[in-house]
Design an enzyme around this catalytic site. Structure first.
Site, PDB file in Angstrom:
ATOM      1  N   GLU D  78     -80.253 -14.840 -17.795  1.00  0.00           N
ATOM      2  CA  GLU D  78     -80.557 -15.006 -18.601  1.00  0.00           C
ATOM      3  C   GLU D  78     -79.677 -14.836 -20.162  1.00  0.00           C
ATOM      4  O   GLU D  78     -79.662 -15.570 -21.177  1.00  0.00           O
ATOM      5  CB  GLU D  78     -81.839 -15.401 -19.431  1.00  0.00           C
ATOM      6  CG  GLU D  78     -82.885 -15.655 -18.714  1.00  0.00           C
ATOM      7  CD  GLU D  78     -84.120 -15.090 -19.018  1.00  0.00           C
ATOM      8  OE1 GLU D  78     -85.163 -15.984 -19.726  1.00  0.00           O
ATOM      9  OE2 GLU D  78     -84.805 -13.905 -19.008  1.00  0.00           O
ATOM     10  N   HIS D  97     -82.986  -8.876 -25.588  1.00  0.00           N
ATOM     11  CA  HIS D  97     -84.592 -10.040 -25.245  1.00  0.00           C
ATOM     12  C   HIS D  97     -85.031  -9.276 -24.174  1.00  0.00           C
ATOM     13  O   HIS D  97     -85.066  -8.246 -23.752  1.00  0.00           O
ATOM     14  CB  HIS D  97     -83.651 -11.151 -24.125  1.00  0.00           C
ATOM     15  CG  HIS D  97     -84.239 -12.080 -23.434  1.00  0.00           C
ATOM     16  ND1 HIS D  97     -86.107 -12.922 -24.365  1.00  0.00           N
ATOM     17  CD2 HIS D  97     -84.764 -11.565 -21.783  1.00  0.00           C
ATOM     18  CE1 HIS D  97     -86.425 -13.023 -22.907  1.00  0.00           C
ATOM     19  NE2 HIS D  97     -86.229 -12.828 -21.870  1.00  0.00           N
ATOM     20  N   HIS D  99     -89.650  -8.804 -23.042  1.00  0.00           N
ATOM     21  CA  HIS D  99     -91.220  -8.932 -22.366  1.00  0.00           C
ATOM     22  C   HIS D  99     -91.580  -7.262 -22.191  1.00  0.00           C
ATOM     23  O   HIS D  99     -92.983  -7.409 -21.499  1.00  0.00           O
ATOM     24  CB  HIS D  99     -91.036  -9.064 -20.626  1.00  0.00           C
ATOM     25  CG  HIS D  99     -90.041  -9.916 -20.400  1.00  0.00           C
ATOM     26  ND1 HIS D  99     -89.331  -9.726 -18.835  1.00  0.00           N
ATOM     27  CD2 HIS D  99     -89.287 -10.851 -20.320  1.00  0.00           C
ATOM     28  CE1 HIS D  99     -88.469 -10.355 -18.640  1.00  0.00           C
ATOM     29  NE2 HIS D  99     -88.140 -11.233 -19.904  1.00  0.00           N
ATOM     30  N   HIS D 167     -93.635 -15.291 -22.193  1.00  0.00           N
ATOM     31  CA  HIS D 167     -92.488 -14.893 -21.638  1.00  0.00           C
ATOM     32  C   HIS D 167     -92.489 -13.756 -22.589  1.00  0.00           C
ATOM     33  O   HIS D 167     -91.915 -12.786 -21.335  1.00  0.00           O
ATOM     34  CB  HIS D 167     -91.390 -15.973 -21.801  1.00  0.00           C
ATOM     35  CG  HIS D 167     -89.973 -15.911 -21.742  1.00  0.00           C
ATOM     36  ND1 HIS D 167     -88.871 -16.382 -20.419  1.00  0.00           N
ATOM     37  CD2 HIS D 167     -89.801 -14.437 -21.365  1.00  0.00           C
ATOM     38  CE1 HIS D 167     -87.964 -15.453 -20.439  1.00  0.00           C
ATOM     39  NE2 HIS D 167     -88.340 -14.695 -20.621  1.00  0.00           N
TER      40      HIS D 167
END
Lengths: 280, 280, 280, 280
Positions: D78, D97, D99, D167
């Site tokens: 990613e 980034h 989660h 996501h």
């Protein structure tokens, strides 16, 4: 013992420690694997908490969940869960049975599991429920009889996870690492789903297409390797540098005396070297 | 001191550490046992946090909750909880009183405890509530007077757990291990039940038949031994290898000076050996 | 430095570590104490996370929150919270300001704090809310100006806790230990209350009489001593045996260089002896 | 390697460990930084869990997310998330980034993020949502193609945080420390907001004016320094005194063999000195 079998036992011991360390399993629950050299057999620990399971704790069972030789130690009463799934599903090479807290709200209310983020896709779309009471009436809820295990395996069908009402969850995988990955991330997803349900009733679950595509992430080496390295490190870090079960609980008045004379096989990374590396 | 009494003190010390380490008890709460050689007496620690309780911290009480000899140290004010239950229930050999967070939502709303998974059956079906206010009006909520303890024991009746409104829980057991097992798994169940209630109001609790059958799991040696070994390991692991209370808090300006000169009895598995085993 | 002042600094350092270790405070928040020899002064750490605060980190402030001498290090911007309360309340000898997660649901919704178990009585009955916006309009929410601190102190009134909307909580105590006890157990109670509210809307709070009576538990030596010993042990256990701040964060590119040359005063129980005791 | 680059790699390694240790990231997720000497490049770790990332694990990428030289190791799939944001936003020097569990209830229901306490202002007012499905239909949810990354960067716009439906979250910052601060405190705020929503539907969020003013707290050195010191200490404390990645997971059967021969650069505070300091 063949070197591949020894390696398999080490991997399975680590798998047991990982699911315990990640909060999927506590004193109860277990991870098994199909025998690497004989698909009609499987390996499951003697009766002890998964976080304590060492490579030489595994007992070899035949497909009817009978030990190949007298184990001379206590056995898990629910081993048919594993045996009956290996019998019904040739594509399954590892099984994890657990009572993870994250799933309890679903299991106590019959609420469907929904993948709410990409990694939760490992649980699949609407994994089936199984209620022991339906077929067997009042029991102590443990899956002990072969027919109970067979019934559970039928409920699992072609899925990778079956939800056992008022009891727990059983997860299947194509390999030990796949099974661990599915067990951990379906548990994370269940936890998030339950908390999402306190915010609103409109849960935006993954579409069937997204679930199918995202469900393949765990099949790729990258994700499996990265998470396995991470979880292994967390086990090792907790155990003071070694990924082998370092803990020997005080024996108390009870059993477990046989453990004392056992020789424990060494983990791949020897504790000494790990300690040395830390001191640099 | 007889060797069975010394053994009992070690087991009870470990029991106190386990319930603390498993999140059932914090600075307040206590686990006692009936005296192994004299059923008209019981053992309860001097006033200190359960996680710090060592084998020689226990005071011997008669059935009226009076110390057999001047303890020379602070005592728990709520000891009548233990004494009055031992008086009323000859089948009870261990008592745990706690304020576990998991139960608080039930105790603050008067919501019934429901076994929602097999291990939660240890709490029984609809364990009774007791509200100190009903009989004694406004108090500081502590159960200090013999008549308060007797009232609580009456509320317990033939159950193994009584819920104390706006206060906590008292759990009884046939042995120290049985009492610890009931305390931990009823707390786990309460936690799961409360979270399940945020998902839906239709809780699928165990049937009376399932509760009765599953409630016997803790009576079997296997489950008790497996969980005790696991919890003992977790205490030992936290304490750097020893299952004996290794911690001596800095004494501060206050009391607790007597502890310094006390000799601590050794745990069954001596710390040295445990450390050695770890280094291999 | 007088020995009583040195002792006070050690106690206050430990208080800061305890509230951090018990989850009441993270990188932000602070515990202060009135100067033991001069009631018109108070002690508050230089600007750093409470878990890192050592006895020689404290700066001496006058009642207008001006440092007695140039501290030569960064200062907390919100020190007027402490100064203005000491000015308004001669009976207060310690103040804790925090943003504990447990309180956030109340602070974000304006929900009243309710004591739902005996130890939660330390928060009192309906402790007041204060909203900085009411008097000062849009700010960055920090209490920096003397008039902001004075406004907060007025809101506190004769209570021991004031809830700051969209910000945090300020707790007062008659001593450092009383303040820590109130901070920890009001936070526990807030956590339980919030979870109880997910189960039902009828919360059975303590009656005014019960609150008044149970609120005196913390005034008794027993409870304070027992919890202080427990929390000190937990700090010591985490820090590898010592209750003194053992941690020196890597300095990074930023400030904090002065810390290197400072000599740290020893804790009452020297680390060496603690380690030795552990090895027995 | 220039000394500023080496320093940058150390800072970025620590940033990865901090966000993992603070519960924002687990095995998946990553923190990158713009190259300190070349704004058209950025640094991102090879494919491994952030808690294991060492200073020499970083790969140099050009603005099209192509490695400057063959890395010879696995890469994150990613990485365009980072590259496309650096391309679109010259004022952004670090991207995270993740989660984080705290955000999942918002991401699964499309509930707006609301700053409910001053430190939550770092997330801004109504940060935008982005749903990969809108533009790209059914995918495996991973942001892999440049056009997917560019779409996400467009959604981010001038904000500092974008919420990715089903996501995770992507956070931007003016520096590594700013990005870490925003990541941690927006996650804390999300957690508090979700819990506040279980208590009542009237959430008293910060006003736009308060959000703007409180959002500048992280721009001041004091807050950033204090929290960075705290979080670094927590990483170091967990790793036994060193803020460098001390952990080497057992390699298992898989990849990761290259790691063995790598020399690990020393952290600023060498472990030995840290250990020594502790023993005093």
């Amino acid at each position: 013992m063949s070197s591949s079998l020894l390696e398999a036992r080490r991997e399975l011991s680590l798998a047991n420690m990982i699911v315990a360390n990640e909060g999927v399993i506590d004193a109860f629950g277990h991870v098994s694997m199909r025998h690497p050299d004989n698909p009609a057999r499987y390996l499951l620990s003697r009766s002890r908490a998964p976080e304590l399971v060492a490579p030489d704790d595994f007992i070899e069972y035949d497909i009817e969940s009978q030990p190949i030789r007298d184990p001379g130690v206590g056995q898990y009463s629910e081993r048919v869960i594993h045996g009956e799934i290996y019998k019904a599903r040739p594509d399954v090479n590892s099984v994890c049975h657990h009572h993870c807290p994250a799933f309890m709200p679903l299991l106590a209310t019959g609420t469907d599991y929904m993948p709410i983020f990409h990694l939760g896709a490992v649980g699949g779309i609407r994994p089936p429920f199984w209620d022991q009471r339906d077929e067997f009436g009042d029991t102590n809820m443990l899956v002990i009889k072969p027919e109970e295990g067979a019934s559970l395996a039928r409920a699992l069908g072609k899925h990778w996870m079956v939800l056992m009402m008022r009891h727990g969850v059983t997860v299947a995988g194509t390999s030990v690492r796949d099974c661990v990955f599915r067990s951990v991330y379906s548990a994370r997803n269940a936890e998030y789903q339950v908390r999402a349900m306190t915010v609103g009733s409109n849960i935006a679950a993954l579409s069937p297409g997204e679930t199918r595509l995202a469900g393949q992430i765990s099949a790729k080496t990258t994700g499996l390797t990265r998470s396995w390295e991470y979880w292994s490190m967390r086990v090792a870090s907790k155990n003071g540098g070694s990924a082998a079960a370092p803990k020997q609980a005080p024996s108390g008045r009870g059993k477990a005396k046989t453990a004392k004379t056992k020789t424990r096989s060494k983990p791949k990374v020897a504790p000494k070297r790990a300690a040395k590396r830390r001191r640099r």
